[in-house]
Write an enzyme that holds these catalytic residues in place. Structure first.
Site, mmCIF file in Angstrom:
data_model
loop_
_atom_site.group_PDB
_atom_site.id
_atom_site.type_symbol
_atom_site.label_atom_id
_atom_site.label_comp_id
_atom_site.label_asym_id
_atom_site.label_seq_id
_atom_site.Cartn_x
_atom_site.Cartn_y
_atom_site.Cartn_z
ATOM 1 N N ALA A 47 0.873 -1.142 -0.034
ATOM 2 C CA ALA A 47 0.062 -0.044 -0.028
ATOM 3 C C ALA A 47 0.679 1.291 -0.034
ATOM 4 C CB ALA A 47 -0.906 0.282 0.963
ATOM 5 N N LYS A 48 2.141 0.972 0.358
ATOM 6 C CA LYS A 48 3.036 2.316 0.567
ATOM 7 C C LYS A 48 3.346 2.919 -0.890
ATOM 8 C CE LYS A 48 3.379 2.202 5.096
ATOM 9 N NZ LYS A 48 2.815 3.334 5.798
ATOM 10 N N ASP A 49 3.166 2.203 -2.043
ATOM 11 C CA ASP A 49 3.289 2.869 -3.390
ATOM 12 C C ASP A 49 2.394 3.898 -3.534
ATOM 13 O OD1 ASP A 49 4.979 0.712 -3.745
ATOM 14 O OD2 ASP A 49 3.676 0.047 -5.534
ATOM 15 N N ALA A 52 3.803 6.819 -1.385
ATOM 16 C CA ALA A 52 5.082 7.541 -1.904
ATOM 17 C C ALA A 52 5.185 8.207 -3.029
ATOM 18 C CB ALA A 52 6.170 6.226 -1.941
ATOM 19 N N THR A 79 7.527 1.391 2.713
ATOM 20 C CA THR A 79 7.744 2.805 2.170
ATOM 21 C C THR A 79 9.057 2.996 1.333
ATOM 22 O OG1 THR A 79 6.325 3.648 3.719
ATOM 23 C CG2 THR A 79 7.394 5.243 2.772
#
Length: 331
Positions: A47-49, A52, A79
């Site tokens: 999910a960190k895409d 970022a 991340t």
């Protein structure tokens, strides 16, 4: 959902629009219907895409990040991977301060993506010069033309999920969602997604997942940080020993804490019963859902969405390694 499978300009165009999959065997004893939002389908496998890319592109628009800039960040791994991937595509340097709680798989991945990695002790106070928060700040100060992403205290962390994850879930469920179960770390996912969904239907319950050893649940209930609750724990990307401003506690209805052992065993159970290969935090999310079910949170009409944040391949030396599991006393 608008993506079509033709030629994609670059890998960053594949961020978001992740699938929502019905859970069958593992949720058959719970009241209601259960669905997993598989964030591992992002190109950086988490999910960190979303955050970022959103934070970097916002900084580009504002002229904060320019050609030759260095991206600096504090991360438990995911991340960092997203930032390293984006830095490769956009031509930036990437320096990461990583907790030593992060799996060796994650650290090796970050290095293979060309990031400069500084491994810092996890079990020190946030203000300690050796903590990954302080190490990242020091690197930022010493590095010319650098930008500190600062996900824990960056409102764009919330905004990324408000703009993408929330609308996707609302559309995918046709507005039928009644409960959202989300791991709470930096708080961006639960806050942004929860805010969007509550704006569509205020009756939707936002159910947080915290770790035993973290301060978030008690802070949500009392407004006070109880450092007596802080103790070492193994789950990555979940819970905190400080209060991130990227968490909007007003959006969250309730928290449930899970143990390292239960989260690890539940992740392994998901693989065996659903064929989905989830990360450690995804195991924590399903474990919390079990606990919420035991507390009578759901009815036969409940439509429950669980966000599974990342992929099990990041944990091959941890929860999917029998030797590690036995060392922890989990098997």
């Amino acid at each position: 959902m608008t993506r079509h499978q033709g030629i994609t300009e670059n890998i960053l165009k594949l961020v978001g629009e992740t699938p929502l999959v019905k859970l069958h065997n593992i949720a058959k004893d719970f009241k209601g219907s259960y669905f997993a939002k598989l964030e591992a389908f992002n190109p950086g496998h988490s999910a960190k895409d979303r955050i970022a890319l959103h934070i970097i592109e916002d900084a580009e628009r504002k002229g904060i990040i320019k050609k030759g800039s260095t991206i600096v960040e504090t991360t438990s791994g995911n991340t960092g991977f997203s930032l390293a991937m984006i830095s490769i595509v956009k031509g930036y340097k990437c320096i990461l301060a990583v907790s030593d709680k992060s799996s060796q798989d994650k650290i090796d991945m970050l290095k293979s993506m060309g990031a400069e990695v500084h491994v810092c002790p996890a079990n020190v106070p946030a203000a300690d010069p050796k903590s990954y928060y302080e190490v990242a700040k020091t690197i930022h100060k010493k590095t010319k033309n650098s930008v500190y992403i600062n996900q824990y205290f960056n409102e764009l962390n919330i905004d990324a999920h408000y703009r993408t994850t929330g609308p996707e879930i609302w559309e995918q469920t046709g507005g039928k969602i009644t409960h959202l179960v989300v791991a709470s770390g930096t708080g961006g996912t639960i806050s942004g997604t929860g805010k969007y969904l509550k704006e569509q239907n205020p009756d939707i319950k936002i159910l947080g997942v915290d770790a035993i050893g973290s301060v978030l649940k008690k802070y949500h209930e009392t407004g006070k940080i109880d450092m007596n609750e802080v103790s070492p724990y193994k789950i990555e990307g979940l819970g905190k020993n400080l209060i991130p401003t990227a968490t909007d506690f007003d959006v969250i209805d309730v928290y449930e804490k899970v143990s390292d052992k239960d989260a690890a065993l539940t992740a392994r159970e998901i693989v065996k019963k659903e064929g989905i290969f989830p990360g450690y935090t995804s195991g924590a999310v399903l474990q919390a859902t079990k606990q919420y079910a035991d507390l009578g949170m759901f009815t036969k009409d409940s439509f429950v969405v669980l966000i599974f944040p990342d992929h099990g391949s990041r944990y091959m030396n941890k929860i999917y390694n029998d030797s590690w599991m036995k060392e922890q006393g989990f098997l």
